[in-house]
Each structure stands twice: as structure tokens, then as C-alpha cells.
Design a protein around this motif. Structure first.
Motif, PDB file in Angstrom:
ATOM      1  N   LEU A 345      67.775  22.615  49.607  1.00  0.00           N
ATOM      2  CA  LEU A 345      66.418  21.608  49.005  1.00  0.00           C
ATOM      3  C   LEU A 345      65.857  22.179  50.671  1.00  0.00           C
ATOM      4  O   LEU A 345      64.813  22.343  50.553  1.00  0.00           O
ATOM      5  N   CYS A 346      65.857  21.856  51.923  1.00  0.00           N
ATOM      6  CA  CYS A 346      65.887  23.012  53.397  1.00  0.00           C
ATOM      7  C   CYS A 346      64.796  23.334  53.392  1.00  0.00           C
ATOM      8  O   CYS A 346      63.822  24.142  53.521  1.00  0.00           O
ATOM      9  N   MET A 350      61.066  25.228  53.552  1.00  0.00           N
ATOM     10  CA  MET A 350      60.577  26.244  54.295  1.00  0.00           C
ATOM     11  C   MET A 350      59.761  27.455  53.483  1.00  0.00           C
ATOM     12  O   MET A 350      58.604  27.755  53.849  1.00  0.00           O
ATOM     13  N   LEU A 351      59.242  27.639  52.591  1.00  0.00           N
ATOM     14  CA  LEU A 351      58.753  28.349  51.656  1.00  0.00           C
ATOM     15  C   LEU A 351      57.811  27.418  50.937  1.00  0.00           C
ATOM     16  O   LEU A 351      56.721  28.359  50.804  1.00  0.00           O
ATOM     17  N   LEU A 352      57.649  26.281  51.099  1.00  0.00           N
ATOM     18  CA  LEU A 352      56.237  25.753  50.630  1.00  0.00           C
ATOM     19  C   LEU A 352      55.759  25.422  51.926  1.00  0.00           C
ATOM     20  O   LEU A 352      54.335  25.887  52.064  1.00  0.00           O
ATOM     21  N   ALA A 375      64.649  15.360  52.494  1.00  0.00           N
ATOM     22  CA  ALA A 375      65.530  15.345  51.222  1.00  0.00           C
ATOM     23  C   ALA A 375      66.138  15.791  51.595  1.00  0.00           C
ATOM     24  O   ALA A 375      67.642  15.683  51.238  1.00  0.00           O
ATOM     25  N   GLY A 376      66.369  17.331  51.901  1.00  0.00           N
ATOM     26  CA  GLY A 376      67.378  18.310  52.521  1.00  0.00           C
ATOM     27  C   GLY A 376      67.855  17.568  52.786  1.00  0.00           C
ATOM     28  O   GLY A 376      69.283  17.944  53.922  1.00  0.00           O
ATOM     29  N   ALA A 455      74.688  27.802  52.463  1.00  0.00           N
ATOM     30  CA  ALA A 455      74.818  26.775  51.194  1.00  0.00           C
ATOM     31  C   ALA A 455      75.278  27.292  51.316  1.00  0.00           C
ATOM     32  O   ALA A 455      76.538  27.292  50.607  1.00  0.00           O
ATOM     33  N   VAL A 456      75.717  29.064  51.391  1.00  0.00           N
ATOM     34  CA  VAL A 456      76.929  29.494  50.040  1.00  0.00           C
ATOM     35  C   VAL A 456      78.231  29.180  51.234  1.00  0.00           C
ATOM     36  O   VAL A 456      79.161  29.704  50.545  1.00  0.00           O
TER      37      VAL A 456
END
Length: 491
Positions: A345-346, A350-352, A375-376, A455-456
Motif C-alpha cells: 500500500l505504501c 509513492m507512485l501516486l 492506510a499502509g 513486502a516480498v
């Protein structure tokens, strides 16, 4: 003379002493929290007023994080040995004196040195604020006391950028630092008069001063090399090599010293190691994000410091409102899913942020990204703290939390040092809207990639803890620069 914590603490929240303890610990921790969130908003004004380069602005942030990350474990140990109230008060007064020096700094060099001194004060008072609550309150009131302390401290962190922006646009950026002086003049006398002294009678042996010095030296040299690398300095290679050598020496000392600040055998827990690697990814991205975004909103978008500070409020507000629920959910489903979904989500946030540039609209461009970011953070911060505590024996919970907190701050430190280099940001980029915007757009995908890696890693390595593990007492989070500290002492 300090009274050791041999008898069960008996202060109740409803008593006058209980209220005084909460007041002084909230004030003390809020001073450090405010500085970690407010200074980013003031950076463009500091740069213009002191005619400072981008490197000087990086050091304004990093000098504080460097000494705080390097000494926070030592600060907790000093409180256990010499009295938690004594070290807390020393930290508050030290922090205030360094803040006064920051506010009076005639040039960037003095400001950076004063910020390093501030970090030392922060390393003394930050562990002490929670330790005082743990050592003072009756066991039946302790959870509520910690909740009130973390909630009010989080509110302080939330309003910090707003207050900081108002001060920067009004009286000036120096008041961001000078504000700490009257807070300390209230906090320290209240602590001396109303907070009972406590110490750990089991604390003994030598302090690991050498380990702390080597750790801080390694971080300082690596940070210097990363910041100077963008300027083509001939000192980069030898400084980087010296930083690596100091890091190797730090590991050697910690491995062979009986009183190591960071005993390496704690990393024998694969879960603890994995969660700390996730922490490095996540908080490197957070540190870089808040550093660059506060500048982007002012330099490229053209907002005032107050507008930029207010714009950042949603992330902390969401943390305050929902972090406890996120922690409860993670208790039921385990940390693996939250620590995977949260960084993703985070990364999306960043892309937004790539939509945020000249002429950006708050409601349609900035707010969506910050809501997704919040939210993230809500999704991952509380479960991350819980996973750290659950990965080690209960007796080492305080140590594990301190190491995780220091790792998060070190990750943010390195990110702030490295991002301008990685994104091709020149030493004067913050003076040009177009140049800074271009570098910002290169940096955000890099940070998103770091979060995806986290995340991975979480999905591949984090597992459900044992049902009888230690759970966090601090369930309300307003911190955006590091995970909240958990104390290892129980009545």
C-alpha cells in the motif's frame, strides 16, 4: 539517592502523582517526536536563510538521527543503572540546551553540530519516558497509562508539522527549535518534584561505550560518503572504506564483549532477523518519503510551510485512529499478511505521489496519496512491533525493541543521505522547482521498489508467533520516523 525497583510500583493514574508522571513523560517524548517531524517542513526556509546547500539540509536531518540511532540503546542502559528519572531529566535539559543552540545557529555548520547534540539528548530521554511509566504505575494501571502516554504523544506528533509550518511562516524557523526550551522548563521541574526515582538493581557491568562509538562512527562515515558522492569529492572512497571498516569492528566488538550493547546472539532468531530486515526497507522508504515530500510541496508545488505541514496530517491521524485495531487484527491473523500488504500500500502511495507537481490540487492529487500512505502505515506498524517482541524471549523484549528502533532510524538516515545521489539531485536542486520536481519523480519509484522488496521479504520469511509470546503495551501509534519503543521491565 535512587530507590531501586525492588518493590511493586504503586502509583495510580487517578492520583495527583500519576497525572504528573503522565504530564512530564508526554512532554518529554513529545519534544523528541516534534523535532523528528517538524524539521523537514522548515528545511527550505533554513536553506534560504543560512544560504545552505542541499548537503547541509541533509545533515540537518541526519545529524540528529545519527546520534539518536547510535546511542538510544546506551541511553536506556544508563537509565537502568543510574536512575531512570535522573537520566530522563538530564536528557530533557540536554535536548533543550541543544535546541537553544539550534535556534541561535549563525550558520549551517553550527546548526548541524547542534542537531547532533540534540540527538544525544533524544537518546537519553526517549527510552526514559516509557521506562518511567513502567517503573512507576501499579500493574493494574500500567496498560492504561501506556495507552494515554502513547496517544497524547501521537497527538503531539500529529500536530507537529502544523505547528511547525505556522512557526516557520510566522516568527521564523528558529522557533521550531526554541519552542523546546519552555517545554523543558515545565517538564524537568515536574519530573524532579513529582516522579519517583527507580533503577534496575540487576544492572551491572561496564557500559558498551566502544560499541556505541563504533556504531555511530560507521553510520557517520557511510552517511558522509553517500552525501558527498554526488559532488565528486575525492574523499568519498576512503571515507566509505573507513565506514565499512568501522562497521566490521563494531560487529567484532559486539560478538566478543560480554556486556555488548547489541549482543549478536539475539539474531539467532530467524524471525527477529527477518522482521528487522523488513524494518530497514520500510523505514528507509518512510524517511526518504517525508524528507522529500516536505520539500516537494514547498519547492515544486509552491505551498507555504504551513500548507505543507498541514497537508501531511492525514498519515499521522490515521495512525492514531486505527493502529490499535490493526494490532488487534494482527493478533488474530498473524503478522505475515499485514507486513506484506502494508508495504505494498505504501509503495502504491509513492507512485501516486508522481501526480504531485507544479499546480497540484490537494484534494485530487495530494490527499489520495497520503490517505493510501496512512492506510499502509496503519496496516504494518503495529504488527511489526508485535512481531519484533514475539520473536525473542520475554526477558529480551526491551533489547529487541531498542535494536528495532535503532535499525529504523539508521535506515531513514541512510535513505536521506542516498536519495539525492540516486535521483540525480544536485547540490542546489531545492532552489529550482523544475530541477527538484524532476529528481522527486525519479526518487518515488525507487522508494516504491524498496517497499516492494520489504513486502516480498515479509511474505517469504515472517511466520505466526507462538501464542504465549510477549505482546506490545504501546498500541496507539503516532510515530512516522521509527517504531515505538517497548520497555522490557515489568513489575
Amino acid at each position: 539517592m535512587a530507590v531501586t525497583a525492588q518493590h511493586a510500583p504503586a502509583v495510580r493514574i487517578s492520583s495527583p502523582t500519576g497525572r504528573w508522571i503522565l504530564l512530564t513523560t508526554v512532554l518529554g517524548s513529545s519534544m523528541a517526536l516534534l523535532d523528528s517531524t517538524v524539521v523537514n517542513v522548515a528545511l527550505p526556509h533554513i536553506g534560504r536563510d543560512l544560504d545552505a546547500s542541499l548537503a547541509a539540509l541533509q545533515w540537518t536531518v541526519n545529524a540528529y538521527m545519527l546520534t539518536l540511532a547510535g546511542l538510544i540503546l546506551l541511553g536506556g542502559s544508563l537509565g537502568d543503572r543510574y536512575g531512570r528519572r535522573r537520566i530522563f531529566v538530564l536528557g530533557v535539559l540536554w535536548f533543550a540546551a541543544a535546541s537553544l543552540l539550534c535556534g541561535l545557529a549563525p550558520n549551517a555548520g553550527v546548526l548541524v553540530a547542534a542537531r547532533a547534540l540534540q540527538g544525544i539528548g533524544g537518546a537519553l530521554l526517549t527510552p526514559g519516558s516509557l521506562a518511567l511509566i513502567q517503573a512507576s504505575f501499579h500493574p493494574d494501571d500500567r496498560a492504561r497509562a501506556v495507552g494515554l502516554w502513547s496517544g497524547f504523544g501521537g497527538i503531539g506528533a500529529a500536530v507537529g508539522p502544523f505547528v511547525g509550518g505556522w512557526l516557520v511562516d510566522g516568527p521564523g524557523w528558529r522557533w521550531v527549535f526554541l519552542l523546546n526550551v519552555p517545554l523543558a522548563l515545565v517538564c524537568a521541574p515536574v519530573a524532579v518534584r513529582h516522579v519517583p526515582e527507580s533503577a534496575d538493581p540487576g544492572a551491572h557491568g561496564r557500559f558498551d561505550v566502544l560499541g556505541a562509538a563504533l556504531g555511530a562512527l560507521s553510520l557517520a562515515l557511510v552517511t558522509y560518503a553517500l552525501i558527498e558522492a554526488g559532488h565528486g569529492s575525492a574523499a568519498v572512497a576512503p571515507t566509505a572504506a573507513a565506514g565499512v571498516a568501522a562497521g566490521v569492528a563494531f560487529v567484532y566488538v559486539e560478538k566478543h564483549r560480554a556486556t555488548a550493547m547489541m549482543p549478536l546472539d539475539i539474531f539467532a532468531s530467524r524471525q527477529f532477523t527477518a522482521v528487522n530486515l523488513v524494518t530497514l526497507c520500510v523505514y528507509a522508504a518512510f524517511g526518504g518519503f517525508f524528507f522529500l515530500t516536505a520539500l516537494q510541496l514547498q519547492v515544486a508545488v509552491g505551498w507555504s510551510a504551513l500548507q505543507a505541514g498541514t497537508a501531511l496530517l492525514p498519515t499521522t491521524v490515521l495512525m492514531l485512529l486505527f493502529s490499535a485495531r490493526s494490532g488487534a487484527l494482527a493478533d488474530r491473523i498473524g503478522p505475515r499478511i499485514p507486513l506484506t500488504a502494508g508495504p505494498l500500500l505504501c509503495a502504491a502511495a509513492m507512485l501516486l505521489m508522481l501526480r504531485v507537481g507544479e499546480g497540484a490540487d490537494y484534494l485530487t492529487d495530494v490527499l489520495p496519496a497520503l490517505l493510501v500512505m496512512g492506510a499502509g502505515m496503519v496496516t504494518l506498524v503495529a504488527p511489526l512491533t508485535a512481531a519484533v517482541l514475539a520473536s525473542v524471549p520475554t526477558a529480551r523484549a526491551g533489547l529487541a525493541s531498542g535494536i528495532n528502533n535503532a535499525a529504523a532510524r539508521a535506515a531513514g538516515l541512510v535513505a536521506v543521505a542516498a536519495l539525492p545521489l540516486v535521483s540525480g539531485m544536485g547540490p542546489e536542486a531545492y532552489r529550482s522547482a523544475s530541477a527538484f520536481d524532476a529528481a522527486f519523480r525519479r526518487a518515488m519509484p525507487v522508494l516504491a521498489g524498496v517497499l516492494v522488496a520489504g513486502a516480498v521479504l515479509a511474505f517469504a520469511t515472517v511466520r505466526r508467533p507462538a501464542p504465549d509470546c510477549r505482546h506490545p503495551e504501546c498500541r496507539t501509534h503516532g510515530w512516522v520516523t521509527a517504531p515505538p519503543l517497548e520497555d522490557g521491565h515489568h513489575g
